[in-house]
Design a protein around this motif. Structure first.
Motif, PDB file in Angstrom:
ATOM      1  N   LEU A 201       0.822  -1.212   0.000  1.00  0.00           N
ATOM      2  CA  LEU A 201       0.000   0.000   0.000  1.00  0.00           C
ATOM      3  C   LEU A 201       0.853   1.257   0.000  1.00  0.00           C
ATOM      4  O   LEU A 201       0.514   2.247  -0.629  1.00  0.00           O
ATOM      5  CB  LEU A 201      -0.953   0.006   1.202  1.00  0.00           C
ATOM      6  N   SER A 202       1.943   1.242   0.765  1.00  0.00           N
ATOM      7  CA  SER A 202       2.876   2.371   0.800  1.00  0.00           C
ATOM      8  C   SER A 202       4.200   1.889   1.362  1.00  0.00           C
ATOM      9  O   SER A 202       4.271   0.822   1.969  1.00  0.00           O
ATOM     10  CB  SER A 202       2.324   3.532   1.635  1.00  0.00           C
ATOM     11  N   GLU A 203       5.213   2.694   1.182  1.00  0.00           N
ATOM     12  CA  GLU A 203       6.532   2.323   1.702  1.00  0.00           C
ATOM     13  C   GLU A 203       6.574   2.304   3.230  1.00  0.00           C
ATOM     14  O   GLU A 203       7.440   1.674   3.819  1.00  0.00           O
ATOM     15  CB  GLU A 203       7.600   3.289   1.177  1.00  0.00           C
ATOM     16  N   THR A 204       5.647   3.003   3.856  1.00  0.00           N
ATOM     17  CA  THR A 204       5.660   3.089   5.318  1.00  0.00           C
ATOM     18  C   THR A 204       4.549   2.284   5.988  1.00  0.00           C
ATOM     19  O   THR A 204       4.384   2.352   7.198  1.00  0.00           O
ATOM     20  CB  THR A 204       5.580   4.556   5.785  1.00  0.00           C
ATOM     21  N   THR A 205       3.763   1.522   5.217  1.00  0.00           N
ATOM     22  CA  THR A 205       2.738   0.678   5.820  1.00  0.00           C
ATOM     23  C   THR A 205       3.397  -0.563   6.406  1.00  0.00           C
ATOM     24  O   THR A 205       4.171  -1.237   5.735  1.00  0.00           O
ATOM     25  CB  THR A 205       1.671   0.262   4.782  1.00  0.00           C
ATOM     26  N   ARG A 206       3.096  -0.841   7.667  1.00  0.00           N
ATOM     27  CA  ARG A 206       3.649  -1.991   8.371  1.00  0.00           C
ATOM     28  C   ARG A 206       2.519  -2.939   8.758  1.00  0.00           C
ATOM     29  O   ARG A 206       1.371  -2.529   8.880  1.00  0.00           O
ATOM     30  CB  ARG A 206       4.396  -1.555   9.638  1.00  0.00           C
ATOM     31  N   VAL A 207       2.862  -4.213   8.975  1.00  0.00           N
ATOM     32  CA  VAL A 207       1.861  -5.231   9.295  1.00  0.00           C
ATOM     33  C   VAL A 207       2.315  -6.022  10.522  1.00  0.00           C
ATOM     34  O   VAL A 207       3.488  -6.386  10.627  1.00  0.00           O
ATOM     35  CB  VAL A 207       1.667  -6.225   8.122  1.00  0.00           C
ATOM     36  N   ILE A 208       1.374  -6.265  11.419  1.00  0.00           N
ATOM     37  CA  ILE A 208       1.574  -7.217  12.514  1.00  0.00           C
ATOM     38  C   ILE A 208       0.498  -8.284  12.345  1.00  0.00           C
ATOM     39  O   ILE A 208      -0.688  -7.964  12.237  1.00  0.00           O
ATOM     40  CB  ILE A 208       1.442  -6.552  13.899  1.00  0.00           C
ATOM     41  N   PHE A 209       0.916  -9.545  12.294  1.00  0.00           N
ATOM     42  CA  PHE A 209      -0.023 -10.653  12.244  1.00  0.00           C
ATOM     43  C   PHE A 209      -0.163 -11.226  13.642  1.00  0.00           C
ATOM     44  O   PHE A 209       0.837 -11.524  14.293  1.00  0.00           O
ATOM     45  CB  PHE A 209       0.480 -11.757  11.296  1.00  0.00           C
ATOM     46  N   LEU A 210      -1.405 -11.385  14.085  1.00  0.00           N
ATOM     47  CA  LEU A 210      -1.669 -12.049  15.364  1.00  0.00           C
ATOM     48  C   LEU A 210      -1.908 -13.522  15.079  1.00  0.00           C
ATOM     49  O   LEU A 210      -2.629 -13.868  14.142  1.00  0.00           O
ATOM     50  CB  LEU A 210      -2.912 -11.459  16.033  1.00  0.00           C
ATOM     51  N   SER A 211      -1.319 -14.377  15.871  1.00  0.00           N
ATOM     52  CA  SER A 211      -1.533 -15.807  15.681  1.00  0.00           C
ATOM     53  C   SER A 211      -2.786 -16.240  16.426  1.00  0.00           C
ATOM     54  O   SER A 211      -3.299 -15.518  17.290  1.00  0.00           O
ATOM     55  CB  SER A 211      -0.320 -16.600  16.153  1.00  0.00           C
ATOM     56  N   CYS A 212      -3.257 -17.426  16.102  1.00  0.00           N
ATOM     57  CA  CYS A 212      -4.431 -17.973  16.785  1.00  0.00           C
ATOM     58  C   CYS A 212      -4.097 -18.249  18.242  1.00  0.00           C
ATOM     59  O   CYS A 212      -2.964 -18.582  18.564  1.00  0.00           O
ATOM     60  CB  CYS A 212      -4.861 -19.274  16.126  1.00  0.00           C
ATOM     61  N   PRO A 213      -5.095 -18.124  19.116  1.00  0.00           N
ATOM     62  CA  PRO A 213      -4.869 -18.473  20.521  1.00  0.00           C
ATOM     63  C   PRO A 213      -4.490 -19.949  20.651  1.00  0.00           C
ATOM     64  O   PRO A 213      -4.819 -20.756  19.782  1.00  0.00           O
ATOM     65  CB  PRO A 213      -6.216 -18.204  21.183  1.00  0.00           C
ATOM     66  N   PRO A 214      -3.827 -20.317  21.736  1.00  0.00           N
ATOM     67  CA  PRO A 214      -3.422 -21.716  21.915  1.00  0.00           C
ATOM     68  C   PRO A 214      -4.629 -22.632  22.082  1.00  0.00           C
ATOM     69  O   PRO A 214      -5.661 -22.217  22.582  1.00  0.00           O
ATOM     70  CB  PRO A 214      -2.588 -21.675  23.202  1.00  0.00           C
ATOM     71  N   VAL A 215      -4.469 -23.857  21.638  1.00  0.00           N
ATOM     72  CA  VAL A 215      -5.523 -24.846  21.827  1.00  0.00           C
ATOM     73  C   VAL A 215      -5.124 -25.701  23.023  1.00  0.00           C
ATOM     74  O   VAL A 215      -4.452 -26.708  22.901  1.00  0.00           O
ATOM     75  CB  VAL A 215      -5.727 -25.708  20.566  1.00  0.00           C
ATOM     76  N   SER A 216      -5.500 -25.220  24.178  1.00  0.00           N
ATOM     77  CA  SER A 216      -5.257 -25.905  25.440  1.00  0.00           C
ATOM     78  C   SER A 216      -6.510 -25.668  26.263  1.00  0.00           C
ATOM     79  O   SER A 216      -6.904 -24.524  26.466  1.00  0.00           O
ATOM     80  CB  SER A 216      -4.032 -25.289  26.134  1.00  0.00           C
ATOM     81  N   GLU A 217      -7.142 -26.740  26.679  1.00  0.00           N
ATOM     82  CA  GLU A 217      -8.405 -26.592  27.406  1.00  0.00           C
ATOM     83  C   GLU A 217      -8.256 -25.645  28.596  1.00  0.00           C
ATOM     84  O   GLU A 217      -9.083 -24.767  28.810  1.00  0.00           O
ATOM     85  CB  GLU A 217      -8.915 -27.959  27.880  1.00  0.00           C
ATOM     86  N   LYS A 218      -7.178 -25.801  29.374  1.00  0.00           N
ATOM     87  CA  LYS A 218      -6.963 -24.949  30.545  1.00  0.00           C
ATOM     88  C   LYS A 218      -6.795 -23.485  30.115  1.00  0.00           C
ATOM     89  O   LYS A 218      -7.415 -22.588  30.678  1.00  0.00           O
ATOM     90  CB  LYS A 218      -5.733 -25.423  31.317  1.00  0.00           C
ATOM     91  N   MET A 219      -5.967 -23.252  29.088  1.00  0.00           N
ATOM     92  CA  MET A 219      -5.745 -21.882  28.633  1.00  0.00           C
ATOM     93  C   MET A 219      -6.999 -21.291  28.000  1.00  0.00           C
ATOM     94  O   MET A 219      -7.262 -20.106  28.138  1.00  0.00           O
ATOM     95  CB  MET A 219      -4.573 -21.819  27.656  1.00  0.00           C
TER      96      MET A 219
END
Length: 188
Positions: free
Chosen positions: A112-130
């Motif tokens: 989109l532009s030279e200064t556009t940055r991206v952060i990807f969030l990962s999926c939450p952990p698959v742990s019943e307790k968490m």
């Protein structure tokens, strides 16, 4: 009247993003912390997967827009990783397609532009307790505690990033910081 140009931060994703402004969620926390420094824009679509995101990418982020985001925080994957339905009635996306969709989303947004940055969030952990500890009653969306943790992790990633210009809230100018309003004494 419009003030000085402020950075735009776009939150793009599924319901984890859509609900991020509810009850002091992570999106609301970012908007509050960045108030008078950046505009935090919500583009969350509950129930969506990466395939749907790819289909609307050019509409949500038009390349010819006069203002491009400085940062886009992307979250898709929770719906993509649902179990497949025998008749295709779930938002499931096969892992290989999901990875390619996310790659294409990242390339497009970075373009989109030279200064556009991206952060990807990962999926939450698959742990019943968490899951019990980190989600609301529905077992899917972040609790207040998990939301606070996510906001802190996003701020940490932004503060440690070597981006120019920096998007860390401590480095951004506060809009109209030099305008003082004299206190007028009350007269009767």
């Amino acid at each position: 009247m419009v003030g000085p140009k402020r950075p735009v931060i776009v939150l793009f994703g599924s319901s984890i993003v859509q609900y991020s402004f509810r009850n002091g969620g992570w999106g609301a926390t970012l908007a509050d912390l960045y108030s008078r420094q950046a505009d935090v824009v919500l583009r969350g679509y509950g129930g969506w997967n990466s395939r749907q995101a790819l289909q609307v990418l050019t509409t949500v982020f038009p390349k010819d827009s006069p203002v491009q985001p400085s940062l886009v925080i992307v979250y898709f994957g929770g719906n993509d990783s649902c179990k497949p339905h025998p008749y295709g009635l779930s938002p499931h996306v096969p892992l290989s397609e999901y990875k390619e969709n996310m790659r294409q989303i990242g390339l497009y947004i970075r373009g989109l532009s030279e200064t556009t940055r991206v952060i990807f969030l990962s999926c939450p952990p698959v742990s019943e307790k968490m899951l019990v500890e980190s989600t609301r009653e529905d077992g899917i969306h972040f609790s207040a505690v998990a939301s606070d943790i996510l906001a802190a992790e996003i701020l940490k990633a932004i503060s440690e990033a070597k981006w120019e210009p920096s998007l860390y809230l401590g480095n951004l100018q506060t809009e109209f910081q030099d305008v003082m309003y004299p206190i007028q004494p009350l007269t009767q």
